[in-house]
Write a protein that holds these residues in place. Structure first.
Motif, PDB file in Angstrom:
ATOM      1  N   LEU A   1     -90.253 -20.448  22.915  1.00 60.39           N
ATOM      2  CA  LEU A   1     -90.564 -21.235  24.105  1.00 60.39           C
ATOM      3  C   LEU A   1     -91.524 -22.374  23.749  1.00 60.39           C
ATOM      4  O   LEU A   1     -91.368 -23.507  24.230  1.00 60.39           O
ATOM      5  CB  LEU A   1     -91.171 -20.331  25.170  1.00 60.39           C
ATOM      6  CG  LEU A   1     -91.399 -20.931  26.560  1.00 60.39           C
ATOM      7  CD1 LEU A   1     -90.087 -21.427  27.161  1.00 60.39           C
ATOM      8  CD2 LEU A   1     -92.043 -19.902  27.484  1.00 60.39           C
ATOM      9  N   SER A   2     -92.500 -22.102  22.911  1.00 61.15           N
ATOM     10  CA  SER A   2     -93.440 -23.133  22.471  1.00 61.15           C
ATOM     11  C   SER A   2     -92.725 -24.249  21.735  1.00 61.15           C
ATOM     12  O   SER A   2     -92.996 -25.445  21.951  1.00 61.15           O
ATOM     13  CB  SER A   2     -94.510 -22.527  21.549  1.00 61.15           C
ATOM     14  OG  SER A   2     -95.411 -21.730  22.265  1.00 61.15           O
ATOM     15  N   GLU A   3     -91.820 -23.878  20.851  1.00 62.41           N
ATOM     16  CA  GLU A   3     -91.088 -24.878  20.072  1.00 62.41           C
ATOM     17  C   GLU A   3     -90.205 -25.733  20.974  1.00 62.41           C
ATOM     18  O   GLU A   3     -90.089 -26.945  20.770  1.00 62.41           O
ATOM     19  CB  GLU A   3     -90.257 -24.177  19.001  1.00 62.41           C
ATOM     20  CG  GLU A   3     -91.122 -23.534  17.921  1.00 62.41           C
ATOM     21  CD  GLU A   3     -90.326 -22.660  16.971  1.00 62.41           C
ATOM     22  OE1 GLU A   3     -89.119 -22.421  17.253  1.00 62.41           O
ATOM     23  OE2 GLU A   3     -90.886 -22.211  15.953  1.00 62.41           O
ATOM     24  N   LEU A   4     -89.600 -25.121  21.987  1.00 59.19           N
ATOM     25  CA  LEU A   4     -88.794 -25.886  22.937  1.00 59.19           C
ATOM     26  C   LEU A   4     -89.646 -26.893  23.687  1.00 59.19           C
ATOM     27  O   LEU A   4     -89.284 -28.063  23.823  1.00 59.19           O
ATOM     28  CB  LEU A   4     -88.114 -24.936  23.925  1.00 59.19           C
ATOM     29  CG  LEU A   4     -87.329 -25.613  25.065  1.00 59.19           C
ATOM     30  CD1 LEU A   4     -86.052 -24.858  25.369  1.00 59.19           C
ATOM     31  CD2 LEU A   4     -88.170 -25.733  26.339  1.00 59.19           C
ATOM     32  N   VAL A   5     -90.802 -26.441  24.192  1.00 58.33           N
ATOM     33  CA  VAL A   5     -91.666 -27.313  24.979  1.00 58.33           C
ATOM     34  C   VAL A   5     -92.159 -28.495  24.144  1.00 58.33           C
ATOM     35  O   VAL A   5     -92.205 -29.635  24.620  1.00 58.33           O
ATOM     36  CB  VAL A   5     -92.856 -26.511  25.553  1.00 58.33           C
ATOM     37  CG1 VAL A   5     -93.886 -27.435  26.142  1.00 58.33           C
ATOM     38  CG2 VAL A   5     -92.371 -25.541  26.610  1.00 58.33           C
ATOM     39  N   ALA A   6     -92.529 -28.235  22.900  1.00 56.82           N
ATOM     40  CA  ALA A   6     -93.003 -29.306  22.024  1.00 56.82           C
ATOM     41  C   ALA A   6     -91.896 -30.326  21.776  1.00 56.82           C
ATOM     42  O   ALA A   6     -92.128 -31.548  21.822  1.00 56.82           O
ATOM     43  CB  ALA A   6     -93.493 -28.722  20.703  1.00 56.82           C
ATOM     44  N   ALA A   7     -90.675 -29.845  21.522  1.00 56.21           N
ATOM     45  CA  ALA A   7     -89.552 -30.752  21.287  1.00 56.21           C
ATOM     46  C   ALA A   7     -89.203 -31.524  22.561  1.00 56.21           C
ATOM     47  O   ALA A   7     -88.888 -32.723  22.514  1.00 56.21           O
ATOM     48  CB  ALA A   7     -88.341 -29.958  20.806  1.00 56.21           C
ATOM     49  N   TRP A   8     -89.242 -30.852  23.695  1.00 55.99           N
ATOM     50  CA  TRP A   8     -88.965 -31.490  24.980  1.00 55.99           C
ATOM     51  C   TRP A   8     -89.969 -32.605  25.251  1.00 55.99           C
ATOM     52  O   TRP A   8     -89.596 -33.709  25.664  1.00 55.99           O
ATOM     53  CB  TRP A   8     -89.015 -30.424  26.070  1.00 55.99           C
ATOM     54  CG  TRP A   8     -88.716 -30.878  27.460  1.00 55.99           C
ATOM     55  CD1 TRP A   8     -87.751 -31.757  27.852  1.00 55.99           C
ATOM     56  CD2 TRP A   8     -89.374 -30.442  28.660  1.00 55.99           C
ATOM     57  NE1 TRP A   8     -87.766 -31.900  29.215  1.00 55.99           N
ATOM     58  CE2 TRP A   8     -88.747 -31.107  29.741  1.00 55.99           C
ATOM     59  CE3 TRP A   8     -90.417 -29.554  28.927  1.00 55.99           C
ATOM     60  CZ2 TRP A   8     -89.147 -30.913  31.062  1.00 55.99           C
ATOM     61  CZ3 TRP A   8     -90.804 -29.355  30.244  1.00 55.99           C
ATOM     62  CH2 TRP A   8     -90.181 -30.035  31.296  1.00 55.99           C
TER      63      TRP A   8
END
Length: 207
Positions: free
Chosen positions: A113-120
């Protein structure tokens, strides 16, 4: 009279010389102070770099298998980017989920979830949330009828910045039959600031 005037002129000359000496001392002290300030900034940068290195080592050295649920959650939360926000209700839900048998899986789900948010946030996602999570082996739901149903909607409501919001998006980490082994992560999506506000990390909410 001439002798008196000459004495005054001598005193003035002496005072001026003394003042010039003071000015030079002040200039010298300012140079020293500037050098000390530069040294302090270099020390701060070195300390920050060292601290970051130590923190990175600590994370790399963590044995995820040795963590309990609360420790896995704390570690994942510590590593999360600024635009992944955890509410106190999420903390409480983790506490109530202490019997969960896969702390590593909880940590890995929150890390995803953290990696998704950072990429988003950085326009680097390149796909939708569903595709992103599916590629990592998770089932994701954007909507949840129970979140708006009169009987169950209160379980999905949270207060964010003084406003009541509804958590519909969620990650289905497990499909266990036992509620205390069926991990769900629920959040509210703030498109205006590109942040996700996590309000529940634990057993699936009523439906």
């Amino acid at each position: 009279m001439a002798e008196y005037v000459g004495s005054l002129e001598s005193e003035v000359t002496s005072t001026r010389a003394e003042r010039a000496g003071f000015h030079q001392q002040i200039a010298d002290l300012e140079e020293v102070a500037e050098a000390l300030r530069a040294q302090l900034e270099d020390t701060k940068r070195s300390f920050n770099t060292y601290s970051e290195h130590i923190e990175a080592e600590k994370v790399e050295d963590v044995d995820l298998e040795s963590l309990d649920v609360a420790a896995a959650y704390r570690l994942a939360r510590k590593e999360a980017p600024d635009n992944l926000v955890f509410l106190s209700e999420a903390d409480d839900s983790v506490t109530a989920f202490s019997s969960y048998k896969s702390p590593r899986r909880l940590y890995e789900a929150l890390t995803a979830l953290s990696e998704l948010v950072a990429a988003w946030k950085n326009d680097e996602l390149g796909t939708g949330f569903g595709e992103y999570f599916a590629a990592r082996g998770y089932e994701y739901s954007k909507n949840n009828p129970a979140a708006t149903a009169r009987r169950t909607k209160r379980h999905y409501q949270r207060s964010v910045d003084g406003e009541v919001v509804t958590m519909q998006p969620h990650l289905k980490v497990d499909q266990a039959s036992s509620p205390d082994q069926c991990l769900r992560i629920y959040w509210w999506r703030d498109d205006a600031t590109r942040r996700l506000v996590v309000g529940h990390v634990g057993r699936h909410l009523p439906d």
